[in-house]
Design an enzyme around this catalytic site. Structure first.
Site, PDB file in Angstrom:
ATOM      1  N   LEU A 160       0.841  -1.202   0.000  1.00 40.71           N
ATOM      2  CA  LEU A 160       0.000   0.000   0.000  1.00 40.71           C
ATOM      3  C   LEU A 160       0.879   1.257   0.000  1.00 40.71           C
ATOM      4  O   LEU A 160       0.756   2.112  -0.875  1.00 40.71           O
ATOM      5  CB  LEU A 160      -0.925  -0.010   1.235  1.00 40.71           C
TER       6      LEU A 160
ATOM      7  N   GLU B  28       1.338   0.084  10.026  1.00 43.04           N
ATOM      8  CA  GLU B  28      -0.124  -0.166   9.960  1.00 43.04           C
ATOM      9  C   GLU B  28      -0.920   0.987  10.573  1.00 43.04           C
ATOM     10  O   GLU B  28      -1.975   0.785  11.169  1.00 43.04           O
ATOM     11  CB  GLU B  28      -0.472  -1.531  10.559  1.00 43.04           C
TER      12      GLU B  28
ATOM     13  N   ASP C 208      -7.803  -2.609   9.548  1.00 45.20           N
ATOM     14  CA  ASP C 208      -8.515  -2.754  10.836  1.00 45.20           C
ATOM     15  C   ASP C 208      -8.077  -4.050  11.523  1.00 45.20           C
ATOM     16  O   ASP C 208      -7.748  -4.067  12.716  1.00 45.20           O
ATOM     17  CB  ASP C 208     -10.045  -2.799  10.628  1.00 45.20           C
TER      18      ASP C 208
ATOM     19  N   GLY D 264      22.512   0.217  33.781  1.00 50.07           N
ATOM     20  CA  GLY D 264      23.534   0.180  32.713  1.00 50.07           C
ATOM     21  C   GLY D 264      23.498  -1.115  31.919  1.00 50.07           C
ATOM     22  O   GLY D 264      23.691  -1.108  30.700  1.00 50.07           O
TER      23      GLY D 264
ATOM     24  N   ILE E 203       7.734  -2.374   2.593  1.00 54.80           N
ATOM     25  CA  ILE E 203       6.864  -3.544   2.493  1.00 54.80           C
ATOM     26  C   ILE E 203       7.427  -4.686   3.355  1.00 54.80           C
ATOM     27  O   ILE E 203       8.431  -5.322   2.992  1.00 54.80           O
ATOM     28  CB  ILE E 203       6.695  -3.992   1.015  1.00 54.80           C
TER      29      ILE E 203
ATOM     30  N   GLU F 276      -0.676   8.687  15.601  1.00 52.58           N
ATOM     31  CA  GLU F 276      -1.437   9.893  15.235  1.00 52.58           C
ATOM     32  C   GLU F 276      -2.640   9.505  14.368  1.00 52.58           C
ATOM     33  O   GLU F 276      -3.754  10.028  14.543  1.00 52.58           O
ATOM     34  CB  GLU F 276      -0.526  10.885  14.480  1.00 52.58           C
TER      35      GLU F 276
HETATM   36  N1  CAA Z   1     -13.094   0.015   6.496  1.00 55.16           N
HETATM   37  C1  CAA Z   1     -13.711   0.158   5.309  1.00 55.16           C
HETATM   38  N2  CAA Z   1     -13.944   1.364   4.719  1.00 55.16           N
HETATM   39  C2  CAA Z   1     -13.499   2.437   5.369  1.00 55.16           C
HETATM   40  C3  CAA Z   1     -12.844   2.366   6.615  1.00 55.16           C
HETATM   41  C4  CAA Z   1     -12.645   1.084   7.183  1.00 55.16           C
HETATM   42  N3  CAA Z   1     -12.026   0.949   8.343  1.00 55.16           N
HETATM   43  N4  CAA Z   1     -12.504   3.611   7.011  1.00 55.16           N
HETATM   44  C5  CAA Z   1     -12.955   4.445   6.066  1.00 55.16           C
HETATM   45  N5  CAA Z   1     -13.569   3.744   5.079  1.00 55.16           N
HETATM   46  C6  CAA Z   1     -14.187   4.265   3.866  1.00 55.16           C
HETATM   47  C7  CAA Z   1     -15.000   5.527   4.201  1.00 55.16           C
HETATM   48  O1  CAA Z   1     -16.319   5.197   4.540  1.00 55.16           O
HETATM   49  C8  CAA Z   1     -14.919   6.290   2.891  1.00 55.16           C
HETATM   50  O2  CAA Z   1     -15.888   5.783   2.012  1.00 55.16           O
HETATM   51  P1  CAA Z   1     -16.843   6.768   1.141  1.00 55.16           P
HETATM   52  O3  CAA Z   1     -15.858   7.584   0.316  1.00 55.16           O
HETATM   53  O4  CAA Z   1     -17.694   5.865   0.330  1.00 55.16           O
HETATM   54  O5  CAA Z   1     -17.576   7.611   2.134  1.00 55.16           O
HETATM   55  C9  CAA Z   1     -13.546   5.930   2.342  1.00 55.16           C
HETATM   56  O6  CAA Z   1     -13.161   4.708   2.981  1.00 55.16           O
HETATM   57  C10 CAA Z   1     -12.490   6.988   2.625  1.00 55.16           C
HETATM   58  O7  CAA Z   1     -12.472   7.207   4.016  1.00 55.16           O
HETATM   59  P2  CAA Z   1     -11.875   8.546   4.635  1.00 55.16           P
HETATM   60  O8  CAA Z   1     -12.500   9.728   3.972  1.00 55.16           O
HETATM   61  O9  CAA Z   1     -11.982   8.441   6.124  1.00 55.16           O
HETATM   62  O10 CAA Z   1     -10.354   8.445   4.130  1.00 55.16           O
HETATM   63  P3  CAA Z   1      -9.138   9.430   4.302  1.00 55.16           P
HETATM   64  O11 CAA Z   1      -8.502   9.632   2.988  1.00 55.16           O
HETATM   65  O12 CAA Z   1      -9.542  10.618   5.098  1.00 55.16           O
HETATM   66  O13 CAA Z   1      -8.067   8.543   5.114  1.00 55.16           O
HETATM   67  C11 CAA Z   1      -7.061   7.566   7.030  1.00 55.16           C
HETATM   68  C12 CAA Z   1      -8.346   7.999   6.298  1.00 55.16           C
HETATM   69  C13 CAA Z   1      -7.566   7.001   8.333  1.00 55.16           C
HETATM   70  C14 CAA Z   1      -6.112   8.690   7.293  1.00 55.16           C
HETATM   71  C15 CAA Z   1      -6.391   6.455   6.179  1.00 55.16           C
HETATM   72  O14 CAA Z   1      -5.777   7.003   5.038  1.00 55.16           O
HETATM   73  C16 CAA Z   1      -5.352   5.688   6.952  1.00 55.16           C
HETATM   74  O15 CAA Z   1      -5.692   4.763   7.704  1.00 55.16           O
HETATM   75  N6  CAA Z   1      -4.046   6.031   6.761  1.00 55.16           N
HETATM   76  C17 CAA Z   1      -2.957   5.247   7.348  1.00 55.16           C
HETATM   77  C18 CAA Z   1      -2.488   4.239   6.344  1.00 55.16           C
HETATM   78  C19 CAA Z   1      -1.765   3.106   6.984  1.00 55.16           C
HETATM   79  O16 CAA Z   1      -2.168   2.573   8.020  1.00 55.16           O
HETATM   80  N7  CAA Z   1      -0.665   2.686   6.343  1.00 55.16           N
HETATM   81  C20 CAA Z   1       0.079   1.558   6.795  1.00 55.16           C
HETATM   82  C21 CAA Z   1       0.434   0.732   5.591  1.00 55.16           C
HETATM   83  S1  CAA Z   1       0.609  -0.983   5.823  1.00 55.16           S
HETATM   84  C22 CAA Z   1       2.084  -1.171   6.562  1.00 55.16           C
HETATM   85  O17 CAA Z   1       2.305  -0.659   7.607  1.00 55.16           O
HETATM   86  C23 CAA Z   1       3.126  -1.962   5.878  1.00 55.16           C
HETATM   87  C24 CAA Z   1       3.378  -3.300   6.359  1.00 55.16           C
HETATM   88  O18 CAA Z   1       3.817  -4.078   5.568  1.00 55.16           O
HETATM   89  C25 CAA Z   1       3.210  -3.725   7.803  1.00 55.16           C
END
Ligand code: CAA
Length: 379
Positions: free
Chosen positions: A125, A363, A240, A340, A157, A367
């Site tokens: 992602l 993930e 989630d 220490g 990743i 913040e």
């Molecule tokens: N489940 C399903 N759908 C969801 C949801 C959820 N938990 N949360 C929001 N949505 C839906 C919303 O309903 C919305 O749908 P509509 O447009 O139809 O209304 C859509 O998704 C967009 O939602 P938001 O407007 O809330 O989205 P946003 O652009 O404001 O972003 C955010 C929200 C919470 C900041 C999100 O971008 C986020 O979680 N960012 C962090 C990303 C992240 O965790 N990255 C880690 C990457 S993985 C990793 O760490 C690598 C690894 O290999 C371990």
């Protein structure tokens, strides 16, 4: 502490505890020192069905609930946080979206070998310029007659260097913002997929983390996961579940630091008595134990809400936020108790401290978890 777990949950907890004790204790420090991937540990977890715990048996998994998954994951993380995140990514970020959004043919072909641990997965992602703002990604998937052509760079990743099967998010329509993102199942072996820069990390050194580069990769149309344009929601729904897993990892790390510091407090003598007799140390240990228990309860609660089939976004964010900050606090206090010696590599607490930090970042940073929680409060 008393256990209120069912017999089945105690069984999976003991299974994971035993394999952690018998196999991972021998390799955890070595993997941390050398950055070596814990291949034999992952093979053992695969044999025991721990790489696809919540996947139905029909598709090669263990058919257990998510509560079982977090119980097992905590035990693994307590001994080796690197092995825990490899297991967590495969279970939560790869098997789970395939299970939820894949069709039967995709499940047969991709989910089954992943759940059995014959293949390893990763979740693509993040990008160099799209971390917390995951929707701003630039990777594109352009439709051809029979394929999508995938181009772009994914960053940080976990499992990237070792994974066989990749869940990749890409823009299929640049004009539609989040709704123009789609999810794809991609095979590492395909032409144009390349492992880029492999990161040198502060902790969880045994788990590989790299860039993945896509250059005109031909992805068959049948490898779209879910519906075209549904990718961002698939990513957030997947995260989630992943966040509960990282919460469990953090609880395991905190528990390891608590147990090490408690043991040390019973042995180390200063001023003519063991340091555990000093109230300053007792209070530190009492607080460490209390917050670790509280974090564990939040993680268990989030997994139970998920198992009940209810929306669990807020519970998952709270569990990850509190557990990861707890892991940082408890490992810091753990080092303080060791004094220490805690700052040296002679004791594992400094590894626990380095391993804990990432749980506040990947993930979704702390913040981002606070944003998610606040959004639920204010909706
Ligand atoms: N489940 C399903 N759908 C969801 C949801 C959820 N938990 N949360 C929001 N949505 C839906 C919303 O309903 C919305 O749908 P509509 O447009 O139809 O209304 C859509 O998704 C967009 O939602 P938001 O407007 O809330 O989205 P946003 O652009 O404001 O972003 C955010 C929200 C919470 C900041 C999100 O971008 C986020 O979680 N960012 C962090 C990303 C992240 O965790 N990255 C880690 C990457 S993985 C990793 O760490 C690598 C690894 O290999 C371990």
């Amino acid at each position: 502490m008393h256990s209120l777990l069912s017999e089945q949950h105690q069984m999976i907890q003991s299974l994971a505890r035993d394999v952690a004790r018998d196999v991972l204790t021998k390799t955890a420090a070595h993997c941390d020192k050398t950055g070596e991937f814990p291949k034999t540990s992952i093979q053992k977890l695969s044999e025991l069905g721990l790489m696809g715990i919540s996947v139905p048996e029909k598709f090669g998994g263990s058919g257990m609930d998510h509560f079982s998954y977090v119980l097992a994951l905590e035990e693994i993380a307590k001994v080796c946080a690197s092995t825990a995140v490899i297991m967590s990514v495969n279970n939560s970020l790869v098997c789970e979206p395939l299970q939820l959004f894949g069709n039967d043919a995709q499940k047969e072909k991709y989910l089954t070998p992943l759940a059995k641990g014959e293949k390893l997965g990763c979740f693509c992602l993040s990008e160099p310029d799209a971390g917390s703002d995951a929707g701003s990604q630039k990777t594109t998937a352009t439709q051809d007659v029979h394929h999508y052509l995938l181009n772009g760079t994914k960053n940080f990743i976990t499992n990237g260097p070792q994974a066989d099967t990749l869940i990749v998010f890409a823009k299929t329509d640049k004009t539609k913002g989040n709704k123009g993102i789609s999810a794809f199942i991609v095979e590492k072996a395909w032409a144009g997929v390349e492992v880029g820069k492999v990161e040198k990390k502060m902790g969880i050194k045994g788990s590989g983390c790299s860039q993945i580069l896509f250059s005109d990769v031909k992805v068959p149309k049948e490898n779209v996961l879910g519906e075209v344009g549904q990718g961002f929601k698939i990513a957030l729904r997947t995260l989630d579940g992943g966040r509960i897993g990282i919460g469990a990892q953090a609880v395991g790390i905190a528990q390891a630091a608590l147990e090490a510091a408690t043991q040390y407090a019973k042995e180390r003598e200063q001023f003519g008595q063991v340091i555990g007799k000093f109230q300053a140390i007792q209070w530190l240990l009492a607080d460490m134990a209390t917050v670790t228990s509280a974090a564990r309860l939040l993680v268990h609660r989030a997994a139970q809400v998920q198992d009940a089939g209810k929306k669990f976004t807020q519970e998952a964010a709270m569990a990850k936020l509190f557990a990861s900050e707890t892991a940082m606090r408890v490992t810091t206090d753990g080092i303080q108790i060791f004094g220490g010696y805690g700052y040296t590599k002679d004791y594992p607490v400094e590894r626990f401290f380095r391993d804990a930090k990432i749980t506040e970042i990947y993930e979704g940073t702390s913040e981002i978890q606070r944003l998610v929680i606040a959004a639920h409060l204010l909706q």
